[in-house]
Scaffold this motif. Sequence first.
Motif, PDB file in Angstrom:
ATOM      1  N   GLY A  99      -2.354   7.074  -8.648  1.00  0.00           N
ATOM      2  CA  GLY A  99      -2.199   8.488  -8.305  1.00  0.00           C
ATOM      3  C   GLY A  99      -3.455   9.274  -8.613  1.00  0.00           C
ATOM      4  N   ASP A 100      -4.072   9.009  -9.760  1.00  0.00           N
ATOM      5  CA  ASP A 100      -5.303   9.707 -10.132  1.00  0.00           C
ATOM      6  C   ASP A 100      -6.461   9.331  -9.216  1.00  0.00           C
ATOM      7  OD1 ASP A 100      -4.127  11.050 -12.228  1.00  0.00           O
ATOM      8  OD2 ASP A 100      -4.681   9.561 -13.725  1.00  0.00           O
ATOM      9  N   PHE A 101      -6.526   8.068  -8.854  1.00  0.00           N
ATOM     10  CA  PHE A 101      -7.600   7.605  -7.966  1.00  0.00           C
ATOM     11  C   PHE A 101      -7.539   8.322  -6.621  1.00  0.00           C
ATOM     12  CE2 PHE A 101      -8.461   4.389  -4.533  1.00  0.00           C
ATOM     13  CZ  PHE A 101      -9.846   4.520  -4.550  1.00  0.00           C
ATOM     14  N   ILE A 102      -6.342   8.404  -6.052  1.00  0.00           N
ATOM     15  CA  ILE A 102      -6.201   9.085  -4.764  1.00  0.00           C
ATOM     16  C   ILE A 102      -6.527  10.557  -4.903  1.00  0.00           C
ATOM     17  CG2 ILE A 102      -4.562   9.702  -2.947  1.00  0.00           C
ATOM     18  CD1 ILE A 102      -5.426   6.752  -2.949  1.00  0.00           C
ATOM     19  N   ALA A 103      -6.038  11.201  -5.969  1.00  0.00           N
ATOM     20  CA  ALA A 103      -6.299  12.625  -6.158  1.00  0.00           C
ATOM     21  C   ALA A 103      -7.785  12.893  -6.377  1.00  0.00           C
ATOM     22  CB  ALA A 103      -5.487  13.148  -7.334  1.00  0.00           C
ATOM     23  N   ALA A 104      -8.452  12.031  -7.125  1.00  0.00           N
ATOM     24  CA  ALA A 104      -9.876  12.223  -7.388  1.00  0.00           C
ATOM     25  C   ALA A 104     -10.688  12.119  -6.100  1.00  0.00           C
ATOM     26  CB  ALA A 104     -10.363  11.187  -8.402  1.00  0.00           C
ATOM     27  N   ASN A 105     -10.348  11.201  -5.231  1.00  0.00           N
ATOM     28  CA  ASN A 105     -11.058  11.071  -3.959  1.00  0.00           C
ATOM     29  C   ASN A 105     -10.807  12.268  -3.074  1.00  0.00           C
ATOM     30  OD1 ASN A 105     -12.313   8.616  -4.442  1.00  0.00           O
ATOM     31  ND2 ASN A 105     -10.530   7.436  -3.825  1.00  0.00           N
ATOM     32  N   ASN A 110     -12.487  16.254  -0.022  1.00  0.00           N
ATOM     33  CA  ASN A 110     -11.527  17.091   0.701  1.00  0.00           C
ATOM     34  C   ASN A 110     -10.817  16.354   1.824  1.00  0.00           C
ATOM     35  OD1 ASN A 110     -10.228  19.576   0.769  1.00  0.00           O
ATOM     36  ND2 ASN A 110     -11.421  20.250   2.546  1.00  0.00           N
ATOM     37  N   THR A 111     -10.666  15.059   1.664  1.00  0.00           N
ATOM     38  CA  THR A 111      -9.868  14.319   2.639  1.00  0.00           C
ATOM     39  C   THR A 111      -9.066  13.259   1.920  1.00  0.00           C
ATOM     40  OG1 THR A 111      -9.898  12.895   4.581  1.00  0.00           O
ATOM     41  CG2 THR A 111     -11.786  12.738   3.110  1.00  0.00           C
ATOM     42  N   LEU A 112      -7.832  13.121   2.307  1.00  0.00           N
ATOM     43  CA  LEU A 112      -6.943  12.157   1.650  1.00  0.00           C
ATOM     44  C   LEU A 112      -7.035  10.784   2.305  1.00  0.00           C
ATOM     45  CD1 LEU A 112      -4.804  11.958  -0.557  1.00  0.00           C
ATOM     46  CD2 LEU A 112      -3.085  12.582   1.129  1.00  0.00           C
ATOM     47  N   GLY A 113      -7.658  10.708   3.432  1.00  0.00           N
ATOM     48  CA  GLY A 113      -7.648   9.463   4.177  1.00  0.00           C
ATOM     49  C   GLY A 113      -6.491   9.469   5.153  1.00  0.00           C
ATOM     50  N   ASP A 114      -6.172   8.315   5.681  1.00  0.00           N
ATOM     51  CA  ASP A 114      -5.143   8.231   6.709  1.00  0.00           C
ATOM     52  C   ASP A 114      -3.773   8.649   6.159  1.00  0.00           C
ATOM     53  OD1 ASP A 114      -6.686   5.238   8.007  1.00  0.00           O
ATOM     54  OD2 ASP A 114      -6.990   7.350   8.557  1.00  0.00           O
ATOM     55  N   THR A 115      -3.307   7.977   5.136  1.00  0.00           N
ATOM     56  CA  THR A 115      -1.985   8.238   4.575  1.00  0.00           C
ATOM     57  C   THR A 115      -2.018   7.895   3.094  1.00  0.00           C
ATOM     58  OG1 THR A 115      -0.933   7.629   6.670  1.00  0.00           O
ATOM     59  CG2 THR A 115       0.475   7.705   4.725  1.00  0.00           C
ATOM     60  N   HIS A 116      -1.388   8.715   2.276  1.00  0.00           N
ATOM     61  CA  HIS A 116      -1.274   8.425   0.846  1.00  0.00           C
ATOM     62  C   HIS A 116      -0.592   7.061   0.682  1.00  0.00           C
ATOM     63  CE1 HIS A 116      -0.089   8.746  -3.355  1.00  0.00           C
ATOM     64  NE2 HIS A 116      -0.806   9.854  -3.471  1.00  0.00           N
ATOM     65  N   PRO A 117      -1.068   6.234  -0.259  1.00  0.00           N
ATOM     66  CA  PRO A 117      -0.483   4.898  -0.388  1.00  0.00           C
ATOM     67  C   PRO A 117       1.016   4.918  -0.693  1.00  0.00           C
ATOM     68  CG  PRO A 117      -1.930   5.405  -2.240  1.00  0.00           C
ATOM     69  CD  PRO A 117      -2.201   6.420  -1.185  1.00  0.00           C
ATOM     70  N   ALA A 118       1.493   5.964  -1.365  1.00  0.00           N
ATOM     71  CA  ALA A 118       2.936   6.046  -1.616  1.00  0.00           C
ATOM     72  C   ALA A 118       3.704   6.027  -0.308  1.00  0.00           C
ATOM     73  CB  ALA A 118       3.269   7.295  -2.413  1.00  0.00           C
ATOM     74  N   TYR A 119       3.173   6.727   0.694  1.00  0.00           N
ATOM     75  CA  TYR A 119       3.871   6.796   1.981  1.00  0.00           C
ATOM     76  C   TYR A 119       3.575   5.601   2.864  1.00  0.00           C
ATOM     77  CZ  TYR A 119       4.830  11.363   0.183  1.00  0.00           C
ATOM     78  OH  TYR A 119       5.245  12.384  -0.632  1.00  0.00           O
ATOM     79  N   GLY A 150       1.975  12.746   5.360  1.00  0.00           N
ATOM     80  CA  GLY A 150       1.920  11.331   5.700  1.00  0.00           C
ATOM     81  C   GLY A 150       3.264  10.638   5.646  1.00  0.00           C
ATOM     82  N   ALA A 151       4.301  11.349   5.231  1.00  0.00           N
ATOM     83  CA  ALA A 151       5.634  10.744   5.136  1.00  0.00           C
ATOM     84  C   ALA A 151       6.307  10.740   6.503  1.00  0.00           C
ATOM     85  CB  ALA A 151       6.491  11.512   4.137  1.00  0.00           C
ATOM     86  N   ASP A 152       6.939   9.624   6.854  1.00  0.00           N
ATOM     87  CA  ASP A 152       7.690   9.525   8.109  1.00  0.00           C
ATOM     88  C   ASP A 152       9.119  10.025   7.943  1.00  0.00           C
ATOM     89  OD1 ASP A 152       5.518   8.488   9.385  1.00  0.00           O
ATOM     90  OD2 ASP A 152       6.199   6.401   9.318  1.00  0.00           O
ATOM     91  N   PHE A 153       9.379  10.773   6.893  1.00  0.00           N
ATOM     92  CA  PHE A 153      10.710  11.321   6.628  1.00  0.00           C
ATOM     93  C   PHE A 153      10.533  12.764   6.136  1.00  0.00           C
ATOM     94  CE2 PHE A 153       9.156   8.690   3.150  1.00  0.00           C
ATOM     95  CZ  PHE A 153       9.172   9.557   2.067  1.00  0.00           C
ATOM     96  N   PRO A 154      11.544  13.585   6.285  1.00  0.00           N
ATOM     97  CA  PRO A 154      11.415  14.990   5.892  1.00  0.00           C
ATOM     98  C   PRO A 154      11.491  15.192   4.389  1.00  0.00           C
ATOM     99  CG  PRO A 154      13.618  14.561   6.710  1.00  0.00           C
ATOM    100  CD  PRO A 154      12.842  13.300   6.932  1.00  0.00           C
ATOM    101  N   VAL A 369      -0.512  -1.409   0.449  1.00  0.00           N
ATOM    102  CA  VAL A 369      -1.398  -0.628  -0.427  1.00  0.00           C
ATOM    103  C   VAL A 369      -2.514  -1.491  -1.014  1.00  0.00           C
ATOM    104  CG1 VAL A 369       0.433   1.014  -0.979  1.00  0.00           C
ATOM    105  CG2 VAL A 369       0.102  -0.975  -2.450  1.00  0.00           C
ATOM    106  N   ALA A 370      -2.820  -2.582  -0.378  1.00  0.00           N
ATOM    107  CA  ALA A 370      -3.816  -3.516  -0.918  1.00  0.00           C
ATOM    108  C   ALA A 370      -5.180  -2.856  -1.087  1.00  0.00           C
ATOM    109  CB  ALA A 370      -3.930  -4.740  -0.003  1.00  0.00           C
ATOM    110  N   ILE A 371      -5.589  -2.036  -0.124  1.00  0.00           N
ATOM    111  CA  ILE A 371      -6.908  -1.389  -0.207  1.00  0.00           C
ATOM    112  C   ILE A 371      -6.930  -0.400  -1.367  1.00  0.00           C
ATOM    113  CG2 ILE A 371      -8.492   0.173   0.982  1.00  0.00           C
ATOM    114  CD1 ILE A 371      -7.582  -1.117   3.621  1.00  0.00           C
TER     115      ILE A 371
END
Length: 689
Positions: A99-105, A110-119, A150-154, A369-371
């Motif tokens: 979670g910290d790694f994604i937030a730090a990037n 200012n970009t999260l990438g394609d989709t948060h790994p959680a989603y 990035g979530a496919d659900f509401p 979430v391998a990457i």
Amino acid sequence: MRMMDMFNKKLLAVVIASTLGLVACGSDDNDVPAIQVDLRILETSDLHANIMDYDYYKTKYDPSIGLARTATLIKQHGAEASNFVLVDNGDLLQGSPMGDFIAANFKRDNTLGDTHPAYKAMNTLGYSVGNIGNHEFNYGLDFLSQAINGADFPYINANVLCEADCWEGKEKGDNLFTPYIIEEKSVIDSNGNQQTIKIGYIGFVPPQILLWDKQNLSGKVSVMGIIEAAEKFIPQMKAEGADVIVAIPHSGVGTPSNPVDVNDENATYALSLVDDIDVITFGHSHSVFPSATFEGLENADLDKGTINGVAAVMPGRWGDNLGIVDLKLEMQDGAWLIIDRTAKAAPIYDKNADEPELVSADNGIRDAVAIEHQGTLNYVNQPIGKASADMYSFLTLVQDDPSVQIVSDAQIAKVKANLTPALKDIPVLSAAAPFKAGGRHSTTADADSYVQVPAGDLTYKNAADLYLYPNTMVVVKVTGAEVKDWLECSANQFNQISASSTEPQYLINWDTHRSYNFDVIDGVTYKIDVTQPTKFDGDCALLDASANRIVDLAYIQDGISITGAEFANKEFIIATNNYRAFGGKFAGTGSDHVIMELPDSNREALAQYITDETAEHGQVDPTADNNWDFVTINTSTKLDIRFETQDSALADKFIIDNQSRHLTKRADLTDEFGFAIYNIDLTSQAITK
């Protein structure tokens, strides 16, 4: 509405519904089979970015945590059901190094990438809905907005309102999120025919987010009480045709003994008394419901998994359990009626079993979430310095401790470097608490929840292990009298010890005090008299104004010990975090005491301190300064005082080498959660080294 009135009304409704169900079943034409539907509701909660079954602090796979393991249970229990839906309760985006790694990037470019790994992971499992937890706000609203896209659900939340800078065309006073949704679920009935059931989902978050994440939310949102929001929206859901209403509060059980308060953090019990709620899939407090932990809870059926007749489940934390609710519905007079309900939590791991790994990992989740997993490994393995001594938290609840000491030293250094000239003459203290000290002593996984940072080279993962949360540095100005009451509340961590009893007495108060509220205040010296009653409860509410556990409280200035009235009237600055400073719970906290908010997280300040000390001295010294201790008990009675800690060879050696009181492991005894039991001698003087 007071709690008892709500209970009486709810109980009457349950009795009437059950009676009508019996009458309807008895009056049906025997030639016409009843139309029944079995519906299973599965819940995850408090994943805290533990997507992988991996411990980034120990750098190894951990079969007791992670959505990668829970996913296997989801697929198993989903396949066993005729019809099922899957929900997440929240506290998803923060809490692990990933979670910290994604937030730090995100913050850096200012970009999260394609989709948060959680989603990336959750989108493979078919969630119907997600709820917003309090830790979703830790990295700010911009991060949250981009992440959940990035979530496919509401996503739902009924009690957070927009105040300013609203997104998606929201205006001031609007719900920031969709308060509820109604899913038209296609199901197969007991006759093999297709039916449609309208399932309503409504979500809630503790109102305390305004305190816990003030720096991210102040002026931007307001928050309704959980019960207030429920009573507003649930009638609307019913009017819109919801057949089954599932409440998803990110909120613990709470208590049946007090009236409902609009600001209740733990409101699940109160929600169970709100009309037309059929199911509660809750979370937040990291416990498991139903379980023996809640033995004696009023009007709770732990065999059925109900609270006041409402099916309810809470599935622990970090993916260690899956919540399962089973409903049986029957069509009666053109409407669906719930005629039976059960709930339980299914674990992924059983430490006490011969084969503790109850499920294998889902490789689809691991692959998804391998990457990010590899990125997290690189992130946490960045070198930041070197330590001269081990920093383990096995003794942090019974003596001054290096894992807390180094945090205090870092906080004091950071604040002193940022003081304005007007504040430089005021003594700087630090309040720090153990975040990993046996968890909540409520599951077998808690026995592994200890800081374990060995001497030698340190990396960012070590700093993250020492300081678990992404809190920010905040400074308060207090009086010495407030310092004393701050510590009096912390001292509720200990049960009162009788000096005349030979019976076993357990020192640690696990029931009403969280270890993260056991603040050690560095820069002063003091002792704790555990034979005295506690002045405050775990929420710092006054219990006994005459109680006095904190004794010999002193500040050394120019070689002179300042105590008593002079200490009480003296001003101090305390370095702490945003959660504590704005919480208003402890004496000396609250917005009116805040004098400085730093942009740095406490973890960043710690990492920088380690780097700076290593550069200047070759290593950082985390040795505890032993500024606090217990009062030695003067008694002729042979006392049997006990405490719990990790049962491991590493803990055994550390305790032998570092004990400041005589400690003896009870080799014949561990508790139900796998903790070792030690005796602590509080009748002899502390060990001098």
